[in-house]
Scaffold this motif. Sequence first.
Motif, PDB file in Angstrom:
ATOM      1  N   CYS A  15       0.826  -1.213   0.000  1.00 29.59           N
ATOM      2  CA  CYS A  15       0.000   0.000   0.000  1.00 29.59           C
ATOM      3  C   CYS A  15       0.862   1.265   0.000  1.00 29.59           C
ATOM      4  O   CYS A  15       0.614   2.190  -0.787  1.00 29.59           O
ATOM      5  N   GLU A  34       9.812   3.526   6.350  1.00 30.01           N
ATOM      6  CA  GLU A  34       9.627   2.098   6.630  1.00 30.01           C
ATOM      7  C   GLU A  34      10.417   1.728   7.875  1.00 30.01           C
ATOM      8  O   GLU A  34      11.603   2.034   7.973  1.00 30.01           O
ATOM      9  N   LYS A  35       9.758   1.044   8.795  1.00 26.17           N
ATOM     10  CA  LYS A  35      10.444   0.751  10.063  1.00 26.17           C
ATOM     11  C   LYS A  35      11.521  -0.327   9.931  1.00 26.17           C
ATOM     12  O   LYS A  35      12.486  -0.334  10.678  1.00 26.17           O
ATOM     13  N   GLN A  47      -3.117 -13.338  -4.834  1.00 24.92           N
ATOM     14  CA  GLN A  47      -4.002 -13.405  -6.001  1.00 24.92           C
ATOM     15  C   GLN A  47      -4.435 -11.983  -6.342  1.00 24.92           C
ATOM     16  O   GLN A  47      -4.741 -11.198  -5.449  1.00 24.92           O
ATOM     17  N   ARG A 108       4.489 -12.367  -3.794  1.00 22.75           N
ATOM     18  CA  ARG A 108       4.421 -11.046  -3.144  1.00 22.75           C
ATOM     19  C   ARG A 108       5.720 -10.268  -3.244  1.00 22.75           C
ATOM     20  O   ARG A 108       5.717  -9.067  -3.496  1.00 22.75           O
ATOM     21  N   VAL A 133       7.784   4.797  12.926  1.00 18.88           N
ATOM     22  CA  VAL A 133       6.959   5.942  13.315  1.00 18.88           C
ATOM     23  C   VAL A 133       6.128   5.566  14.547  1.00 18.88           C
ATOM     24  O   VAL A 133       5.580   4.464  14.630  1.00 18.88           O
ATOM     25  N   ASP A 295      -4.298  -1.857   4.793  1.00 17.10           N
ATOM     26  CA  ASP A 295      -4.644  -2.609   6.004  1.00 17.10           C
ATOM     27  C   ASP A 295      -4.733  -1.717   7.234  1.00 17.10           C
ATOM     28  O   ASP A 295      -5.405  -2.071   8.204  1.00 17.10           O
ATOM     29  N   ALA A 305      -9.352 -12.828  -0.653  1.00 16.55           N
ATOM     30  CA  ALA A 305      -8.150 -12.576  -1.474  1.00 16.55           C
ATOM     31  C   ALA A 305      -8.198 -11.172  -2.098  1.00 16.55           C
ATOM     32  O   ALA A 305      -7.992 -11.002  -3.291  1.00 16.55           O
ATOM     33  N   GLY A 307      -7.313  -8.059   0.091  1.00 13.69           N
ATOM     34  CA  GLY A 307      -6.712  -6.989   0.900  1.00 13.69           C
ATOM     35  C   GLY A 307      -5.758  -6.114   0.109  1.00 13.69           C
ATOM     36  O   GLY A 307      -5.830  -4.879   0.155  1.00 13.69           O
ATOM     37  N   ALA A 308      -4.855  -6.749  -0.626  1.00 11.58           N
ATOM     38  CA  ALA A 308      -3.879  -5.959  -1.385  1.00 11.58           C
ATOM     39  C   ALA A 308      -4.559  -5.246  -2.551  1.00 11.58           C
ATOM     40  O   ALA A 308      -4.219  -4.109  -2.867  1.00 11.58           O
ATOM     41  N   CYS A 309      -5.522  -5.923  -3.173  1.00 13.98           N
ATOM     42  CA  CYS A 309      -6.248  -5.277  -4.285  1.00 13.98           C
ATOM     43  C   CYS A 309      -6.938  -4.010  -3.786  1.00 13.98           C
ATOM     44  O   CYS A 309      -6.907  -2.959  -4.450  1.00 13.98           O
TER      45      CYS A 309
HETATM   46  C1  FAD Z   1      -2.533 -15.308   4.394  1.00 11.14           C
HETATM   47  C2  FAD Z   1      -2.884 -14.083   3.615  1.00 11.14           C
HETATM   48  C3  FAD Z   1      -3.181 -14.195   2.269  1.00 11.14           C
HETATM   49  C4  FAD Z   1      -3.542 -13.055   1.545  1.00 11.14           C
HETATM   50  N1  FAD Z   1      -3.858 -13.184   0.221  1.00 11.14           N
HETATM   51  C5  FAD Z   1      -4.220 -12.091  -0.481  1.00 11.14           C
HETATM   52  C6  FAD Z   1      -4.547 -12.220  -1.864  1.00 11.14           C
HETATM   53  O1  FAD Z   1      -4.501 -13.310  -2.429  1.00 11.14           O
HETATM   54  N2  FAD Z   1      -4.917 -11.087  -2.549  1.00 11.14           N
HETATM   55  C7  FAD Z   1      -4.962  -9.866  -1.937  1.00 11.14           C
HETATM   56  O2  FAD Z   1      -5.306  -8.885  -2.601  1.00 11.14           O
HETATM   57  N3  FAD Z   1      -4.654  -9.726  -0.622  1.00 11.14           N
HETATM   58  C8  FAD Z   1      -4.278 -10.796   0.118  1.00 11.14           C
HETATM   59  N4  FAD Z   1      -3.951 -10.672   1.433  1.00 11.14           N
HETATM   60  C9  FAD Z   1      -4.023  -9.333   2.066  1.00 11.14           C
HETATM   61  C10 FAD Z   1      -2.758  -8.521   1.787  1.00 11.14           C
HETATM   62  O3  FAD Z   1      -1.623  -9.261   2.130  1.00 11.14           O
HETATM   63  C11 FAD Z   1      -2.786  -7.240   2.619  1.00 11.14           C
HETATM   64  O4  FAD Z   1      -4.052  -6.645   2.537  1.00 11.14           O
HETATM   65  C12 FAD Z   1      -1.745  -6.255   2.097  1.00 11.14           C
HETATM   66  O5  FAD Z   1      -0.475  -6.823   2.140  1.00 11.14           O
HETATM   67  C13 FAD Z   1      -1.789  -4.974   2.926  1.00 11.14           C
HETATM   68  O6  FAD Z   1      -0.737  -4.145   2.527  1.00 11.14           O
HETATM   69  P1  FAD Z   1      -0.366  -2.882   3.403  1.00 11.14           P
HETATM   70  O7  FAD Z   1       0.784  -2.252   2.696  1.00 11.14           O
HETATM   71  O8  FAD Z   1      -1.581  -2.091   3.699  1.00 11.14           O
HETATM   72  O9  FAD Z   1       0.116  -3.450   4.815  1.00 11.14           O
HETATM   73  P2  FAD Z   1       1.407  -4.305   5.177  1.00 11.14           P
HETATM   74  O10 FAD Z   1       1.704  -5.303   4.133  1.00 11.14           O
HETATM   75  O11 FAD Z   1       1.221  -4.787   6.568  1.00 11.14           O
HETATM   76  O12 FAD Z   1       2.615  -3.242   5.150  1.00 11.14           O
HETATM   77  C14 FAD Z   1       2.800  -2.321   6.179  1.00 11.14           C
HETATM   78  C15 FAD Z   1       4.232  -1.810   6.114  1.00 11.14           C
HETATM   79  O13 FAD Z   1       4.405  -0.796   7.103  1.00 11.14           O
HETATM   80  C16 FAD Z   1       5.555  -1.049   7.868  1.00 11.14           C
HETATM   81  N5  FAD Z   1       5.300  -0.489   9.204  1.00 11.14           N
HETATM   82  C17 FAD Z   1       4.467  -0.991  10.147  1.00 11.14           C
HETATM   83  N6  FAD Z   1       4.462  -0.193  11.215  1.00 11.14           N
HETATM   84  C18 FAD Z   1       5.288   0.841  10.940  1.00 11.14           C
HETATM   85  C19 FAD Z   1       5.680   1.994  11.665  1.00 11.14           C
HETATM   86  N7  FAD Z   1       5.222   2.230  12.897  1.00 11.14           N
HETATM   87  N8  FAD Z   1       6.560   2.853  11.101  1.00 11.14           N
HETATM   88  C20 FAD Z   1       7.030   2.634   9.830  1.00 11.14           C
HETATM   89  N9  FAD Z   1       6.692   1.535   9.107  1.00 11.14           N
HETATM   90  C21 FAD Z   1       5.824   0.671   9.657  1.00 11.14           C
HETATM   91  C22 FAD Z   1       5.704  -2.548   7.855  1.00 11.14           C
HETATM   92  O14 FAD Z   1       7.037  -2.956   8.140  1.00 11.14           O
HETATM   93  C23 FAD Z   1       5.271  -2.881   6.428  1.00 11.14           C
HETATM   94  O15 FAD Z   1       6.343  -2.773   5.530  1.00 11.14           O
HETATM   95  C24 FAD Z   1      -3.600 -11.785   2.186  1.00 11.14           C
HETATM   96  C25 FAD Z   1      -3.284 -11.679   3.545  1.00 11.14           C
HETATM   97  C26 FAD Z   1      -2.926 -12.812   4.254  1.00 11.14           C
HETATM   98  C27 FAD Z   1      -2.615 -12.665   5.721  1.00 11.14           C
END
Ligand code: FAD
Length: 409
Positions: A15, A34-35, A47, A108, A133, A295, A305, A307-309
């Motif tokens: 994200c 990024e932490k 997916q 991923r 942060v 997230d 499937a 969350g990332a989308c």
């Molecule tokens: C088992 C599983 C399967 C999945 N399959 C799918 C799928 O098939 N398709 C799909 O679309 N989604 C899927 N998802 C969901 C998807 O993985 C998440 O929704 C997505 O990765 C969220 O991305 P994000 O960047 O919001 O959060 P995150 O991936 O959690 O990234 C957050 C980032 O912030 C950093 N961070 C955290 N706290 C701090 C801080 N205080 N200061 C600085 N940096 C910080 C972390 O180190 C990390 O790099 C799946 C999830 C799981 C658990």
Amino acid sequence: MSSAHRIVIVGGGICGLATALAVARRGHAAVVLEKADRFAEIGAGIQIAPNGIHALRELGLDATTSPITSLMDELRFMDGVTGEHVASMALTDEYQKRFGYPYVVVHRAQLHAELLAACQESELIDLRTNAAVTGYRITGYGAVAMLRDCETVAGAAVIGADGIHSAIRRQLVHDGDPIVSGITIYRTTAPMETVPADLLLPASVTAWAGPKWHLVHYPIAGGRLLNLAISLDNGATERYAGVPVAADEVLAQFPQACDQVARLLALGEDWKTWMLVDREPVQRWTDGPVVLLGDAAHPTLHYAAQGACQAIEDAVLLGRLLDGCAPEDFAARFAELSKLRRDRTARVHDFAHRTIEVWHPAGDAARERNRKLSGLTGHHMREFISWMHSPQSSSLDGYEYQAPLAVHS
Ligand SMILES: Cc1cc2nc3c(=O)[nH]c(=O)nc-3n(C[C@H](O)[C@H](O)[C@H](O)COP(=O)(O)OP(=O)(O)OC[C@H]3O[C@@H](n4cnc5c(N)ncnc54)[C@H](O)[C@@H]3O)c2cc1C
């Protein structure tokens, strides 16, 4: 670029990087904090449905032709106890005609690496690691992110893309730690050459549903690896993430698994386990020039499937809203974004929870589920998920809330 104009993005996951690209494409400078000591992704497969492909395309990444993605032909539903094939949704002709794109799977780390490379190429994006942060402060001209070592990073806005344990959300929403879901997930990959010929489905996302568990597998890394993830609703209460677990221990959790599932589970050597955590959807995503995305805003169980989308949809919509926008108007655009995205992301959250009724029943309930699923036509199946997979129904192109569809009809 002065700090009075740049956007501070907390979190360098899918994200955060997608958001940096989306705002940079509209001419805004961004710094990503990024932490961790490097930008990386944990876990293996992901997916991406047409709505995610559509959003990625706006960031300059074509997931339909990229060498890192594999095109899938079907979503295959199997009974994990009897071994019977219950139903399949074709992802080929009619599906692609309906949604405009194929359905792909990707490693991923590879998706993250592509986003990172695109960010590194942009002169408007500054990437910083070891930048944990702890919170934010609103200032006269924007907001500052406060780092663990007392440093502050100032900008016109702060975006919390720091995942389900978000520090920005903790301060903004005040809803404490995520909820322990009671669902344990075990994940691994296996070299494709070790997969027995009768279980080799190179263009299929296959799900095996058993009592309180389901296994999903599909090929990743250009077909070199099989991604395996098995979820177990065992009511566990302890919080842990990415803990190595012996293959025997994983197998022992699924005594009712049919022979095919047992053989698939036996392929994994480096299993790791996570306790899944969750949060309820919230109305409040913004605090003036501070907004939550991905997230951090709307975590959801992985059962849909999506969350990332959804995180990538957030990023792209934010980019569109900030097109030609002066820093003093960021807060108003953030409010608009959360208004546009709240219902859709809450519906995905709700849908993911409701699908547990499909994945995890036992005995008669499982037989009844099989009977209903096997009676669905391809058209029924496509329409059932069209609100989620269709790029047109994403809030990118204007989204109207529809009441959730009942899983059992
Ligand atoms: C088992 C599983 C399967 C999945 N399959 C799918 C799928 O098939 N398709 C799909 O679309 N989604 C899927 N998802 C969901 C998807 O993985 C998440 O929704 C997505 O990765 C969220 O991305 P994000 O960047 O919001 O959060 P995150 O991936 O959690 O990234 C957050 C980032 O912030 C950093 N961070 C955290 N706290 C701090 C801080 N205080 N200061 C600085 N940096 C910080 C972390 O180190 C990390 O790099 C799946 C999830 C799981 C658990």
